[in-house]
Design a protein around this motif. Structure first.
Motif, PDB file in Angstrom:
ATOM      1  N   LEU A 195     -12.204  34.892  45.548  1.00 23.38           N
ATOM      2  CA  LEU A 195     -12.679  33.882  46.579  1.00 23.38           C
ATOM      3  C   LEU A 195     -14.158  34.141  47.085  1.00 23.38           C
ATOM      4  O   LEU A 195     -14.917  33.316  47.114  1.00 23.38           O
ATOM      5  N   LEU A 196     -14.435  35.401  46.843  1.00 21.42           N
ATOM      6  CA  LEU A 196     -15.999  35.862  47.214  1.00 21.42           C
ATOM      7  C   LEU A 196     -17.055  35.337  46.207  1.00 21.42           C
ATOM      8  O   LEU A 196     -17.736  34.831  46.425  1.00 21.42           O
ATOM      9  N   ALA A 197     -16.325  35.502  44.914  1.00 22.56           N
ATOM     10  CA  ALA A 197     -17.234  34.987  43.796  1.00 22.56           C
ATOM     11  C   ALA A 197     -17.543  33.293  44.002  1.00 22.56           C
ATOM     12  O   ALA A 197     -18.486  32.770  43.721  1.00 22.56           O
ATOM     13  N   GLU A 198     -16.291  32.813  44.460  1.00 22.64           N
ATOM     14  CA  GLU A 198     -16.416  31.050  44.276  1.00 22.64           C
ATOM     15  C   GLU A 198     -17.111  30.819  45.575  1.00 22.64           C
ATOM     16  O   GLU A 198     -18.172  29.861  45.662  1.00 22.64           O
ATOM     17  N   LYS A 199     -17.010  31.459  46.882  1.00 20.76           N
ATOM     18  CA  LYS A 199     -17.700  30.978  47.905  1.00 20.76           C
ATOM     19  C   LYS A 199     -18.086  32.107  48.641  1.00 20.76           C
ATOM     20  O   LYS A 199     -17.753  32.823  49.714  1.00 20.76           O
ATOM     21  N   PRO A 200     -19.359  32.755  48.245  1.00 18.95           N
ATOM     22  CA  PRO A 200     -20.122  34.018  48.714  1.00 18.95           C
ATOM     23  C   PRO A 200     -20.228  33.752  50.343  1.00 18.95           C
ATOM     24  O   PRO A 200     -20.228  34.832  50.852  1.00 18.95           O
ATOM     25  N   ASN A 201     -20.664  32.770  50.796  1.00 13.07           N
ATOM     26  CA  ASN A 201     -20.973  32.636  52.185  1.00 13.07           C
ATOM     27  C   ASN A 201     -19.642  32.287  53.079  1.00 13.07           C
ATOM     28  O   ASN A 201     -19.873  32.316  54.347  1.00 13.07           O
ATOM     29  N   LEU A 202     -18.572  32.181  52.782  1.00 16.91           N
ATOM     30  CA  LEU A 202     -17.316  32.220  53.413  1.00 16.91           C
ATOM     31  C   LEU A 202     -17.207  33.531  54.346  1.00 16.91           C
ATOM     32  O   LEU A 202     -16.772  33.359  55.363  1.00 16.91           O
ATOM     33  N   PRO A 240      -2.801  39.902  41.944  1.00 13.39           N
ATOM     34  CA  PRO A 240      -2.907  40.786  42.986  1.00 13.39           C
ATOM     35  C   PRO A 240      -3.739  40.603  44.105  1.00 13.39           C
ATOM     36  O   PRO A 240      -4.933  39.649  43.812  1.00 13.39           O
ATOM     37  N   ALA A 241      -3.546  40.936  45.573  1.00 17.50           N
ATOM     38  CA  ALA A 241      -4.398  40.459  46.511  1.00 17.50           C
ATOM     39  C   ALA A 241      -5.758  40.801  46.279  1.00 17.50           C
ATOM     40  O   ALA A 241      -6.727  40.129  46.605  1.00 17.50           O
ATOM     41  N   GLU A 242      -5.961  41.917  45.678  1.00 22.36           N
ATOM     42  CA  GLU A 242      -7.579  42.405  45.516  1.00 22.36           C
ATOM     43  C   GLU A 242      -8.101  41.432  44.468  1.00 22.36           C
ATOM     44  O   GLU A 242      -9.264  40.934  44.755  1.00 22.36           O
ATOM     45  N   GLU A 243      -7.363  40.890  43.591  1.00 18.29           N
ATOM     46  CA  GLU A 243      -8.088  39.958  42.594  1.00 18.29           C
ATOM     47  C   GLU A 243      -8.349  38.725  43.506  1.00 18.29           C
ATOM     48  O   GLU A 243      -9.550  37.880  43.117  1.00 18.29           O
ATOM     49  N   ARG A 244      -7.521  38.494  44.027  1.00 17.89           N
ATOM     50  CA  ARG A 244      -7.645  37.185  44.895  1.00 17.89           C
ATOM     51  C   ARG A 244      -9.142  37.093  45.866  1.00 17.89           C
ATOM     52  O   ARG A 244      -9.531  36.146  45.765  1.00 17.89           O
ATOM     53  N   TYR A 245      -8.854  38.192  46.576  1.00 19.17           N
ATOM     54  CA  TYR A 245     -10.269  38.499  47.318  1.00 19.17           C
ATOM     55  C   TYR A 245     -11.452  38.246  46.597  1.00 19.17           C
ATOM     56  O   TYR A 245     -12.519  37.682  47.119  1.00 19.17           O
ATOM     57  N   ALA A 246     -11.414  39.130  45.359  1.00 21.04           N
ATOM     58  CA  ALA A 246     -12.882  39.092  44.512  1.00 21.04           C
ATOM     59  C   ALA A 246     -13.123  37.765  44.222  1.00 21.04           C
ATOM     60  O   ALA A 246     -14.158  37.177  44.093  1.00 21.04           O
TER      61      ALA A 246
END
Lengths: 191, 191
Positions: B156-163, B148-154
């Motif tokens: 992404l943040l975990a992988e690239k926090p500075n994004l 789900p989108a919420e997981e994908r967002y979390a």
DNA sequence: CCCGTCCTTTTACAAATGTTAAAAAATCAA
DNA sequence: TTGATTTTTTAACATTTGTAAAAGGACGGG
């Protein structure tokens, strides 16, 4: 005459190979017959082998909350590898399953990579094969990223019309990123 | 001392190169500065060049019903190519855009492919680069297919926090395969 | 042939996401 | 700073998709 001739012929269309190169590849190929619904490789194993489908039909799937999600279908001559395991040397979270009685052609990755030093043409062949796989994945991702499920289904049917006769709808549904209920609805709406 | 040293160093970590090989690549590299929000390549052009980001930040996007969809972000040293155009010699439906003032390194594809005959090590380097790109795409597709989108967002943040500091939310939203409204809701729910 | 199993469809309802519009906040240039 | 522009958030509503359960079909083994 070897019964891998048609496979070799397929490879040479991608990248012409010298007789020596062809022999070198052939010497690494083994044929692996797998009965319908059986797994060629299970979840949790590290993947060290590059497979092609010689005849039959197979898929890669993984488990999401206990439900099988189909990531990929492979038809005759298609490459079928669990790239995230093979190229990163990690246990795969995915399995390779025969959807029909299937004969795979297996090539041990390490041995193949060793051949690359000796035969630049073989490295080139596999570079091109991976390039194609990469392009296919990019195109598929574009479809799944922003096209509604109904479009994705229509597109899949247009590309592989015979798919629907050979693959159960629940596998197609998970390949499309939707539930089988949702796919049923889409089919009912189109009809 | 050449200011592409860090780029060469990056390449050699993937595949060690002889001094001759390094020189051969360098001789093909050109640096292309692009101002923020300008396109390096436009939609409709055929792609004949392999790009890396030397400094800055860029994306690939395409239009879906008149709305920009971000397919890919490239940070420093990241490869950025429109594979479906480059490897199939077709006009691309996608554009490459600088999201900050960015310096690209461009390598003409034809000239590079010619080098492959002379330098097996260079062909190997690019084989490995494409392999990595392929694996990354497979992993991303798995995420987008069934999380789900919420997981994908979390994730992404975990992988690239500075994004999140460098990229506008509307671009992130389309990268995640959702609308910006939807992403706003997700952010509000997490907070 | 019958039975059981698995696949597919249907239904009803819940949850997630899209659409449109408007308001609020942030950014940028004069 | 001001005003204009862009980005982000919020709201209301429509649509899509998911979930759970039931029913109908297809198919193979006994």
């Amino acid at each position: 005459m070897n019964d891998l001739d048609s496979f070799l012929n397929f490879l040479c269309k991608i990248q012409p190979l010298s007789p020596e190169g062809q022999d070198a590849i052939l010497s690494l190929c083994s044929q692996v017959p797998i009965a319908k619904n059986q797994n060629l490789q299970d979840i949790g194993q590290k993947c060290h082998t590059i497979y092609f489908v010689k005849e039959g039909l197979a898929r890669i799937f993984y488990l999401k909350d206990g439900i099988e999600v189909t990531e990929y279908f492979a038809f005759e001559n298609d490459l079928i590898i669990r790239a995230e395991s093979l190229f990163r040397d990690k246990p795969s979270t995915k399995a390779i399953q025969a959807l029909e009685n299937t004969v795979f052609i297996g090539i041990p990755a390490e041995a193949l990579f060793s051949l690359f030093d000796q035969f630049a043409e073989i490295e080139r062949l596999f570079r091109k094969i991976i390039e194609q796989a990469y392009v296919n994945t990019v195109i598929r991702m574009e479809a799944i990223q922003f096209h509604p499920a109904e479009e994705r289904y229509a597109q899949l049917l247009a590309e592989k019309p015979n798919l629907i006769q050979r693959i159960s709808l629940k596998h197609i549904a998970s390949y499309l990123g939707i539930t089988q209920v949702s796919l049923s609805r889409i089919r009912a709406a189109v009809r």
